[in-house]
Motif scaffolding. Structure first.
Motif, PDB file in Angstrom:
ATOM      1  N   ILE A   1       0.906  -1.287   0.063  1.00 20.75           N
ATOM      2  CA  ILE A   1      -0.109   0.071   0.203  1.00 20.75           C
ATOM      3  C   ILE A   1       0.932   1.016  -0.112  1.00 20.75           C
ATOM      4  O   ILE A   1       0.402   2.173  -0.686  1.00 20.75           O
ATOM      5  CB  ILE A   1      -1.073  -0.032   1.210  1.00 20.75           C
TER       6      ILE A   1
ATOM      7  N   PHE B   1       2.071   1.758  -3.426  1.00 16.43           N
ATOM      8  CA  PHE B   1       1.056   2.286  -4.324  1.00 16.43           C
ATOM      9  C   PHE B   1       0.836   3.688  -3.985  1.00 16.43           C
ATOM     10  O   PHE B   1       0.837   4.705  -4.839  1.00 16.43           O
ATOM     11  CB  PHE B   1      -0.139   1.670  -3.987  1.00 16.43           C
ATOM     12  N   SER B   2       0.739   4.040  -2.878  1.00 14.30           N
ATOM     13  CA  SER B   2       0.704   5.539  -2.431  1.00 14.30           C
ATOM     14  C   SER B   2       1.715   6.475  -2.881  1.00 14.30           C
ATOM     15  O   SER B   2       1.485   7.480  -3.377  1.00 14.30           O
ATOM     16  CB  SER B   2       0.566   5.769  -0.825  1.00 14.30           C
TER      17      SER B   2
ATOM     18  N   ASN C   1      -1.422   6.988   6.550  1.00 11.07           N
ATOM     19  CA  ASN C   1      -1.863   7.070   5.251  1.00 11.07           C
ATOM     20  C   ASN C   1      -2.119   8.746   5.212  1.00 11.07           C
ATOM     21  O   ASN C   1      -2.918   8.976   5.852  1.00 11.07           O
ATOM     22  CB  ASN C   1      -3.155   6.378   4.863  1.00 11.07           C
TER      23      ASN C   1
ATOM     24  N   TRP D   1      -4.028  11.591   3.041  1.00  8.29           N
ATOM     25  CA  TRP D   1      -4.816  11.673   2.229  1.00  8.29           C
ATOM     26  C   TRP D   1      -5.665  12.767   2.051  1.00  8.29           C
ATOM     27  O   TRP D   1      -5.593  13.606   3.082  1.00  8.29           O
ATOM     28  CB  TRP D   1      -5.897  10.693   2.157  1.00  8.29           C
TER      29      TRP D   1
ATOM     30  N   PRO E   1      -6.870   8.629  -6.095  1.00  9.38           N
ATOM     31  CA  PRO E   1      -6.412   7.435  -5.910  1.00  9.38           C
ATOM     32  C   PRO E   1      -6.685   7.175  -4.192  1.00  9.38           C
ATOM     33  O   PRO E   1      -6.742   6.045  -3.657  1.00  9.38           O
ATOM     34  CB  PRO E   1      -4.882   7.535  -5.856  1.00  9.38           C
ATOM     35  N   CYS E   2      -6.633   8.243  -3.513  1.00  9.66           N
ATOM     36  CA  CYS E   2      -7.147   8.193  -1.990  1.00  9.66           C
ATOM     37  C   CYS E   2      -8.478   7.572  -1.722  1.00  9.66           C
ATOM     38  O   CYS E   2      -8.658   6.541  -1.047  1.00  9.66           O
ATOM     39  CB  CYS E   2      -7.080   9.454  -1.534  1.00  9.66           C
TER      40      CYS E   2
ATOM     41  N   GLU F   1      -9.969   5.769  -3.780  1.00  3.76           N
ATOM     42  CA  GLU F   1      -9.973   4.423  -4.272  1.00  3.76           C
ATOM     43  C   GLU F   1      -9.322   3.244  -3.159  1.00  3.76           C
ATOM     44  O   GLU F   1      -9.871   2.208  -3.229  1.00  3.76           O
ATOM     45  CB  GLU F   1      -8.929   4.145  -5.762  1.00  3.76           C
ATOM     46  N   GLU F   2      -8.311   3.620  -2.509  1.00  2.20           N
ATOM     47  CA  GLU F   2      -7.675   2.940  -1.712  1.00  2.20           C
ATOM     48  C   GLU F   2      -8.170   2.808  -0.435  1.00  2.20           C
ATOM     49  O   GLU F   2      -8.023   1.780   0.495  1.00  2.20           O
ATOM     50  CB  GLU F   2      -6.097   3.302  -1.437  1.00  2.20           C
TER      51      GLU F   2
ATOM     52  N   SER G   1     -10.301  -0.692   0.818  1.00  6.85           N
ATOM     53  CA  SER G   1      -9.134  -1.606   1.112  1.00  6.85           C
ATOM     54  C   SER G   1      -8.508  -1.399   2.359  1.00  6.85           C
ATOM     55  O   SER G   1      -8.296  -2.428   3.180  1.00  6.85           O
ATOM     56  CB  SER G   1      -8.137  -1.618  -0.002  1.00  6.85           C
TER      57      SER G   1
END
Length: 137
Positions: A12, A15-16, A67, A69, A75-76, A78-79, A82
């Motif tokens: 993750i 990805f971030s 995280n 955000w 993208p924030c 979207e993740e 999860s």
């Protein structure tokens, strides 16, 4: 089990870093030094959505997923579902999740966003960008 959590967090974080919505390299703009690999994270204190102060150092020795955000960041958005699944699966095993919202409007915009989506992991507010700028690398 800790290896699984660490692997998921690493994925993750990668990805971030690749798809994150950081407008600029905040650490460079703020004059903060980028921490060396393996060095302790920079401590910070922020308020959660109920106004309680939370410091990173409160969780020393624990697995902490951080995280950064903002509500407008695709993208924030979207993740985050999860992240909710990860949090619910491992919170009783000691996973600490701190989602730091950098929206300038603060609680006014963050609370409705979080409540509408039913996120239960801890949300910290940094509408000034000071802590995100110091800690985000």
């Amino acid at each position: 089990m800790k290896k699984n959590i660490k692997l998921i967090i690493q994925i993750i974080l990668i990805f971030s870093l690749i798809y994150g919505c950081d407008k600029k390299n905040n650490h460079q703009a703020s004059g903060s030094k980028v921490p060396e690999k393996g060095s302790p994270a920079i401590d910070f204190t922020l308020q959660d959505m109920s106004g309680t102060k939370v410091s990173l150092s409160d969780f020393r020795g624990k697995i902490v997923f951080i995280n950064f955000w903002e509500t407008w960041c695709p993208p924030c958005r979207e993740e985050m579902p999860s992240m909710e699944k990860l949090y619910n699966k491992y919170k009783n095993d000691g996973l600490i999740m701190l989602a730091i919202a950098g929206d300038r409007e603060g609680l006014k915009i963050v609370r409705p966003f979080v409540e509408k989506r039913g996120f239960t992991f801890p949300i910290l507010l940094d509408n000034t960008g000071r802590e995100i700028g110091r800690a985000h690398v």
